[in-house]
Design a protein around this motif. Structure first.
Motif, PDB file in Angstrom:
ATOM      1  N   ARG A  77       0.851  -1.195   0.000  1.00  0.00           N
ATOM      2  CA  ARG A  77       0.000   0.000   0.000  1.00  0.00           C
ATOM      3  C   ARG A  77       0.880   1.237   0.000  1.00  0.00           C
ATOM      4  O   ARG A  77       1.810   1.351   0.792  1.00  0.00           O
ATOM      5  N   LYS A  78       0.577   2.185  -0.901  1.00  0.00           N
ATOM      6  CA  LYS A  78       1.341   3.428  -0.943  1.00  0.00           C
ATOM      7  C   LYS A  78       0.412   4.603  -1.197  1.00  0.00           C
ATOM      8  O   LYS A  78      -0.719   4.438  -1.661  1.00  0.00           O
ATOM      9  N   LEU A  79       0.908   5.797  -0.894  1.00  0.00           N
ATOM     10  CA  LEU A  79       0.181   7.033  -1.137  1.00  0.00           C
ATOM     11  C   LEU A  79       0.686   7.627  -2.441  1.00  0.00           C
ATOM     12  O   LEU A  79       1.879   7.887  -2.596  1.00  0.00           O
TER      13      LEU A  79
ATOM     14  N   GLY B 208      -2.141  11.815  -3.215  1.00  0.00           N
ATOM     15  CA  GLY B 208      -3.230  11.979  -2.266  1.00  0.00           C
ATOM     16  C   GLY B 208      -4.209  10.825  -2.212  1.00  0.00           C
ATOM     17  O   GLY B 208      -5.184  10.872  -1.472  1.00  0.00           O
ATOM     18  N   VAL B 209      -3.979   9.780  -2.991  1.00  0.00           N
ATOM     19  CA  VAL B 209      -4.856   8.611  -3.024  1.00  0.00           C
ATOM     20  C   VAL B 209      -4.028   7.384  -2.652  1.00  0.00           C
ATOM     21  O   VAL B 209      -2.922   7.198  -3.162  1.00  0.00           O
TER      22      VAL B 209
ATOM     23  N   LEU C 227      -7.064   4.453   9.360  1.00  0.00           N
ATOM     24  CA  LEU C 227      -6.301   5.463  10.081  1.00  0.00           C
ATOM     25  C   LEU C 227      -5.736   6.497   9.117  1.00  0.00           C
ATOM     26  O   LEU C 227      -5.504   6.218   7.943  1.00  0.00           O
ATOM     27  N   SER C 228      -5.503   7.704   9.641  1.00  0.00           N
ATOM     28  CA  SER C 228      -4.902   8.746   8.819  1.00  0.00           C
ATOM     29  C   SER C 228      -3.972   9.587   9.675  1.00  0.00           C
ATOM     30  O   SER C 228      -4.079   9.604  10.902  1.00  0.00           O
TER      31      SER C 228
END
Length: 128
Positions: A69-71, A74-75, A110-111
């Motif tokens: 999982r990566k950013l 912004g997505v 989570l953020s």
């Protein structure tokens, strides 16, 4: 004398063992890794790097796969990689993280600072 079924089973395992990679590092969920993937564009191949957090490992042997999982812009993007596939060029560990679960799906909810993973610092034995 071996039966026909035994010979085909042995040849199947020989083919599978021939395709297994032995250059993969040892990583688990919570680690940040870089996966270099071969992308075919026309007649040429190029290498694209996908760096992110391992949220799941699955399977064993030839079916071993990992979800990263990566950013990106912004997505959050999640991608599944079959690690013994010929399209995977190289896998490197960027940093090791300490989590208490094998599948860290809770990270999706989570953020910000809550989504951080505690880093395991390398020991003297790892530096050698």
């Amino acid at each position: 004398m071996a039966s026909k079924a035994t010979k085909t089973t042995q040849s199947k395992y020989a083919i599978i063992n021939n395709q297994l990679r032995n250059d993969l590092p040892d990583f688990t969920s919570g680690d940040t890794i870089k996966v270099d993937v071969k992308i075919k564009e026309g007649e040429k191949f190029r290498i694209q790097t996908f760096e992110g957090l391992v949220i799941k490992t699955q399977g064993s042997g030839i079916t071993y796969s990992v979800v990263v999982r990566k950013l990106s812009n912004g997505v959050f993007v999640e991608r599944t990689f079959p690690l013994h596939s010929p399209i995977i060029d190289k896998v490197t560990i960027v940093k090791r993280g300490r989590v208490r679960r094998a599948r860290i799906y809770y990270i999706r909810k989570l953020s910000g600072k809550a989504a951080r993973i505690k880093e395991i610092l390398p020991t003297k034995a790892d530096k050698k």
